[in-house]
Design an enzyme around this catalytic site. Structure first.
Site, PDB file in Angstrom:
ATOM      1  N   SER A  65     -19.115  19.223  38.694  1.00 57.30           N
ATOM      2  CA  SER A  65     -17.999  20.336  39.162  1.00 57.30           C
ATOM      3  C   SER A  65     -17.452  19.739  40.514  1.00 57.30           C
ATOM      4  O   SER A  65     -16.428  20.466  40.994  1.00 57.30           O
ATOM      5  CB  SER A  65     -18.680  21.433  39.019  1.00 57.30           C
ATOM      6  OG  SER A  65     -18.871  22.159  38.028  1.00 57.30           O
ATOM      7  N   HIS A  82     -17.152  34.145  32.012  1.00 60.26           N
ATOM      8  CA  HIS A  82     -16.780  34.744  33.431  1.00 60.26           C
ATOM      9  C   HIS A  82     -15.470  35.566  33.124  1.00 60.26           C
ATOM     10  O   HIS A  82     -14.806  36.211  34.058  1.00 60.26           O
ATOM     11  CB  HIS A  82     -15.969  33.623  34.352  1.00 60.26           C
ATOM     12  CG  HIS A  82     -17.089  32.681  34.961  1.00 60.26           C
ATOM     13  ND1 HIS A  82     -17.365  31.378  34.271  1.00 60.26           N
ATOM     14  CD2 HIS A  82     -18.098  32.723  35.646  1.00 60.26           C
ATOM     15  CE1 HIS A  82     -18.416  30.754  34.783  1.00 60.26           C
ATOM     16  NE2 HIS A  82     -18.631  31.651  35.857  1.00 60.26           N
ATOM     17  N   CYS A 104     -15.964  27.676  36.822  1.00 60.72           N
ATOM     18  CA  CYS A 104     -15.950  28.429  35.306  1.00 60.72           C
ATOM     19  C   CYS A 104     -15.484  26.846  34.611  1.00 60.72           C
ATOM     20  O   CYS A 104     -14.398  26.330  34.764  1.00 60.72           O
ATOM     21  CB  CYS A 104     -14.716  29.191  35.184  1.00 60.72           C
ATOM     22  SG  CYS A 104     -14.450  29.642  33.570  1.00 60.72           S
TER      23      CYS A 104
END
Length: 609
Positions: free
Chosen positions: A329, A372, A385
């Site tokens: 990420s 989410h 997310c």
């Protein structure tokens, strides 16, 4: 009976005339021979006098080069991290050693030489020229040195001496960046253009900065000129000239920060990189586990080297330059920027995250069970997310993603001078077709959007990328030199888009619900950044359940933890990237390590600047 007087026929010579002729020829030959000798002597003694005088002196006088003291290496605050120390050594002089076996057995009583060292000494000693010294690869204590000097009467050919040798004050902390020195091997000698590397006893850089800046550090050798007898033995010293020490080298690393990072990385196979976001000066570059460079400088034993090779956490690998990881990420800010630049989305674009999506029968999960819900760009970065970025990646396509990722120098070497640096990999449709011979799949685009799949990056590339967000979108070149003169050049991005990403990164660390909120700093000076958790294998449902306990899976199947961030959040100065192999989630391991480093920089360096 009549007798007639014999008359010589034409062409016939009398005996006296033959003798006289031969005398003339011999006399001419004699004078010619001695004349040539005279001319040769004249040529040698008059016209070639200087040449042969020099050759004569070369036979009469010998020179022994003496290695100069290697230049110091200092950190940015002039702390010595590599220096030279006086060591006690012994040498064996071939020609003076009458009984090598006896000498080695006697030395062993005083020095406790191991078997391998004795055998190596025997092998190497045979190859030496007469009266050439052989330095035994062992540092002596003062007590051992004194014993040898007291027993020289039975140690024919043993020469004790004092030398200045390289010493690393922090051998583990700086091992992978400074490297180490060693005796030149055959390849080193063949690749060197001059005879500098042939100086007896010289040590040259074998790795890292010691190797890259070897010529500046090594200095200019001195020499001793001495007169020798017909057997080649030295009888008196004629001249002694000191060498010129190597130049002291000041590098950009911060000793205290380096030590702190090494301590915080601790038992992990990990790396940490810290840099100034405006100058590119590298403040810390740590790789763990590490090794003792002082052992390498004097010849590490084979059993010790084998232990390093067998260690599954690879202490010999320079992880911040050589290790290549899926960035996870930590790449999401770049993916978001690519979408904004290509006008695929804006900051208000929202997408619903149910926790997973299905594509052609294959399920793609978000890290958060249950999802989410509906999130915008800021929340997607803040909460990391995955489903949001699956959709952004689908809309973008892998080729447009790859184009923007490459602008941050992923897929390229960053420091350039280090042989061990790896490029990483930025995949696209053309790459897969050319390299793997297969078409690109949509599912591969989705996982590329969260930093998984084929994409690979080094920790220093990750640090550089976050630094360029921090400075507002300017190209910065990492360097180990202080006070770089290069001017910053703006990247080809909209500054407003950079600002949108940075606001999301600030929220990720400093707002509740952000993935690195638990590692935030309190007070006026804060940091921000993006966590990452990089999978090393495809996860089963049980694996996903075990994510709460990363130790439930075998070590090599556990996720890598990553974090990339900058500080302070107003007028940023520092960028840090941390990667901890097989240690679980980035928020649990990598972010707290980075937090400790930022805390030091903000309180000890920025406030005291």
């Amino acid at each position: 009976m009549k007798f007639f007087k014999h008359r010589p026929t034409e062409g016939h010579h009398t005996k006296p005339s033959v003798i006289n002729r031969r005398k003339a020829i011999l006399t001419t030959a004699k004078y010619t021979f001695f004349g040539l000798i005279g001319l040769r002597l004249l040529w040698l003694q008059v016209f070639q006098r200087n040449k042969y005088s020099i050759l004569s002196d070369r036979n009469r006088f010998k020179e022994w080069k003496i290695a100069a003291e290697r230049g110091l290496i200092l950190d940015r605050f002039n702390n010595k991290i590599a220096e030279n120390r006086q060591l006690y050594r012994i040498a064996l002089i071939k020609g003076d050693v009458t009984d090598l076996d006896f000498v080695l057995v006697t030395l062993n009583k005083f020095l406790r030489l191991d078997h391998d060292l004795i055998e190596k000494t025997k092998t190497d000693f045979i190859k030496l020229r007469k009266f050439q010294p052989y330095v035994i690869n062992k540092n002596l204590s003062w007590g051992e040195f004194s014993k040898i000097n007291s027993n020289l009467f039975i140690l024919n050919g043993v020469q004790p001496f004092i030398s200045m040798e390289r010493h690393y004050n922090y051998p583990h902390q700086f091992a992978h960046i400074l490297g180490y020195v060693g005796s030149p091997n055959e390849n080193d000698l063949q690749n060197q253009q001059d005879d500098l590397f042939r100086t007896p006893g010289i040590k040259i850089g074998k790795l890292g900065i010691e190797k890259i800046l070897n010529r500046e550090l090594i200095g200019t050798p001195g020499f001793t000129r001495f007169e020798v007898n017909a057997a080649g033995r030295a009888i008196r010293t004629v001249e002694f000239v000191d060498g010129v020490s190597g130049k002291p080298l000041k590098i950009s690393l911060d000793l205290e920060l380096q030590k702190l990072a090494y301590e915080k990385l601790g038992r992990y196979a990990a790396s940490a990189v810290a840099m100034d976001v405006k100058t590119g000066e590298l403040l810390a570059c740590v790789s763990t586990p590490s090794f003792d460079t002082n052992k390498f400088a004097f010849g590490i034993t084979q059993p010790e080297f084998n232990e390093l090779l067998k260690n599954e956490r690879k202490p010999l690998i320079n992880k911040f330059l050589s290790a290549q990881y899926s960035p996870g990420s930590t790449i999401k800010p770049i993916i978001a920027l690519a979408a904004l630049e290509n006008k695929i989305i804006d900051q208000d674009y929202t997408h619903f995250c149910p926790g997973k999506i299905e594509l052609y029968g294959q399920e793609f999960y978000c890290w958060k069970d249950g999802g989410h819900g509906r999130v915008n760009l800021k929340d997607a970065i803040k909460k990391s997310c995955d489903v949001y970025f699956y959709e952004v990646a689908r809309l973008l396509g892998v080729d447009r993603m790859a184009e923007v990722i490459r602008k941050f120098d992923f897929g390229q070497v960053v420091l350039k001078d280090f042989d061990e640096e790896k490029k990483g990999l930025v995949p696209d449709t053309k790459w897969k077709k050319n390299v793997l011979g297969k078409p690109w799949l949509l599912g591969e685009t989705l996982i590329s959007g969260i930093g998984q799949g084929y994409v690979l990056a080094t920790p220093i590339q990750i640090c550089k990328s976050i630094a360029q967000f921090a400075n507002g979108g300017f190209i910065v070149e990492p360097t180990f030199y202080t006070d770089p003169k290069s001017k910053l050049k703006r990247m080809d991005f909209d500054s407003d888009n950079i600002k949108i990403i940075n606001e999301a990164l600030i929220a990720a660390t400093n707002e509740q619900g952000g993935t690195s909120y638990g590692s935030r700093l309190t007070g006026n000076l804060k940091f921000c950044g993006k966590t990452g958790t990089s999978q090393v294998t495809k996860l089963t449902m049980k694996d996903r359940e075990d994510n709460a306990n990363p130790n439930a899976r075998p070590y090599i199947y556990r996720d890598h933890a990553l974090f990339a961030g900058f500080a302070p959040i107003e007028n940023p100065k520092y960028a840090i990237a941390v990667v901890a192999e097989h240690s679980g989630a980035g928020s649990r391991v990598a972010a707290p390590i980075a937090s400790s480093m930022f805390d030091f920089l903000l309180k000890k360096r920025l406030q005291n600047a």
